[in-house]
Motif scaffolding. Structure first.
Motif, PDB file in Angstrom:
ATOM      1  N   THR A 338       0.818  -1.204   0.000  1.00 35.13           N
ATOM      2  CA  THR A 338       0.000   0.000   0.000  1.00 35.13           C
ATOM      3  C   THR A 338       0.857   1.262   0.000  1.00 35.13           C
ATOM      4  OG1 THR A 338      -1.792   1.161   1.156  1.00 35.13           O
ATOM      5  CG2 THR A 338      -0.138   0.070   2.536  1.00 35.13           C
ATOM      6  N   LYS A 339       0.296   2.318  -0.540  1.00 36.55           N
ATOM      7  CA  LYS A 339       0.955   3.632  -0.486  1.00 36.55           C
ATOM      8  C   LYS A 339       0.197   4.584   0.442  1.00 36.55           C
ATOM      9  CE  LYS A 339       2.832   3.270  -5.186  1.00 36.55           C
ATOM     10  NZ  LYS A 339       2.843   3.850  -6.557  1.00 36.55           N
ATOM     11  N   LEU A 340      -0.821   4.050   1.131  1.00 36.68           N
ATOM     12  CA  LEU A 340      -1.663   4.888   1.985  1.00 36.68           C
ATOM     13  C   LEU A 340      -1.131   5.006   3.402  1.00 36.68           C
ATOM     14  CD1 LEU A 340      -5.139   3.589   0.763  1.00 36.68           C
ATOM     15  CD2 LEU A 340      -3.944   5.681   0.077  1.00 36.68           C
ATOM     16  N   TYR A 341      -0.258   4.103   3.799  1.00 40.45           N
ATOM     17  CA  TYR A 341       0.430   4.157   5.088  1.00 40.45           C
ATOM     18  C   TYR A 341       1.677   3.295   4.964  1.00 40.45           C
ATOM     19  CZ  TYR A 341      -2.436  -0.068   5.457  1.00 40.45           C
ATOM     20  OH  TYR A 341      -3.052  -1.265   5.201  1.00 40.45           O
ATOM     21  N   LYS A 342       2.534   3.359   5.967  1.00 39.86           N
ATOM     22  CA  LYS A 342       3.811   2.657   5.880  1.00 39.86           C
ATOM     23  C   LYS A 342       3.629   1.160   6.106  1.00 39.86           C
ATOM     24  CE  LYS A 342       8.588   2.814   7.523  1.00 39.86           C
ATOM     25  NZ  LYS A 342       9.563   3.456   8.455  1.00 39.86           N
TER      26      LYS A 342
END
Length: 358
Positions: A338-342
């Motif tokens: 994901t690129k929405l959180y680490k």
């Protein structure tokens, strides 16, 4: 003379060995249920825009976190090698039910301009719509179910020898407080799913219950006695599954015993004439159950992760159990991180692949 005899002897051995190899290959014919593929969950979903997501987080942080995921386009997923998709459909026979989701007004009330939405006015058209949750999680790569199917078919036409693609369908009609009312999936509404599938795909592009049943009395009898068809004969095809509970299954089955003339399989418990494909979502809790189903001849779809939990903790336990269970279809939200959180969490088989022979 001795040389001739020796030559004949060795040639005989060679032909015997070749015959045995061919016979061995025939006995090891790869069938549809001998493969294992990875695919996506809610495959059409675009992430909720940040302003609206933060608003939802203030109301219910746990719920908002479970919705914090999204996907690259369906065509990019297929190009990566995913061979399972999940599509949610909502009934809208007259069109126009979902043209103005409340989430857009919420974003405006917070002093922000919403991202563009349905610029082409697709939602005014009658027919099945495709997104996750009305009013709050409504962004989709294809707002019309039929548009999604057309795009998938075009991809398939350009890749005619692809491994069969499994598509799970959720017919969404559960209503939630404060959200716009959904129409129920009556028998006629369920018929419309078949009609839209049939309007896009030709018979020779589908794996239908009729095809698998063959001359057997029931679909279950066919998969348990003869097994699933050869993988080689099913290249380039699609298998649809209605992933619903008994009441909706019964409506879909009405007038179609053992799914005769239907486009989709159903998630029906073993022992029923239409039982062939099961959806068992928890491969840890139901590990032994899934193994038993697979060994018996059923096909099973399970999940590697759920509600963003595994991605946030880099927990691969569910995925490992899913692989070991033998379930033929494994769904994830994280075939890429994901690129929405680490998070580095990513689900794939060896060599970064998404399909394999078990």
């Amino acid at each position: 003379m001795k040389k001739i005899i020796l030559i004949i002897f060795f040639v005989g051995i060679l032909f015997t060995a070749l015959f045995l190899m061919i016979s061995c290959d025939k006995t090891k014919e790869i069938r549809l249920n001998n493969i294992q593929v990875i695919g996506s969950h809610n495959s059409y979903k675009i992430p909720i825009e940040q302003t609206l997501w933060e608003y939802l987080y203030q109301i219910d942080s746990a719920r908002a976190k479970s919705l914090q995921y999204g996907h690259v386009s369906i065509l990019e997923q297929l190009d990566l090698g995913l061979r399972n998709l999940e599509l949610d459909v909502l009934h809208d026979p007259n069109g126009g039910r979902f043209t103005n989701p409340k989430g857009l007004e919420i974003v405006k009330s917070l002093g922000n301009k919403p991202l563009p939405y349905d610029v082409e006015k697709k939602l005014h058209q009658p027919g099945l719509k495709m997104f996750h949750i009305q009013d709050i999680d409504f962004r989709s790569h294809y707002l019309l179910f039929k548009d999604g199917l057309k795009a998938i078919k075009k991809w398939s036409d350009n890749h005619p020898n692809h491994t069969p693609i499994f598509i799970l369908i959720n017919a969404k009609d559960s209503n939630h407080q404060d959200l716009s009312k959904l129409l129920s999936f009556t028998k006629n509404a369920l018929d419309s799913i078949d009609l839209e599938i049939r309007s896009v795909f030709k018979d020779n592009q589908l794996i239908t219950p009729d095809l698998v049943r063959g001359n057997h009395k029931t679909l279950e009898e066919a998969v348990l006695k003869d097994g699933w068809p050869s993988l080689e004969k099913l290249k380039g095809r699609f298998l649809f599954v209605l992933d619903e509970k008994e009441d909706k299954n019964n409506r879909y089955l009405e007038g179609h015993p053992s799914l005769k003339n239907r486009m989709m399989f159903v998630n029906s418990k073993e022992g029923n004439p239409e039982a062939a494909f099961r959806v068992i979502n928890n491969p840890i809790k139901d590990f032994d159950y899934i193994k038993e189903l697979v060994l018996s001849g059923y096909m099973v779809r399970t999940r590697a992760d759920d509600g963003t939990n595994e991605s946030r903790t880099n927990d691969y336990c569910k995925f490992e159990k899913a692989k070991q269970s033998g379930a033929q279809v494994i769904s994830t939200d994280y075939y890429v991180p994901t690129k929405l959180y680490k998070s580095d969490y990513k689900v794939s088989f060896e060599n970064n692949s998404y399909e394999r022979i078990k």
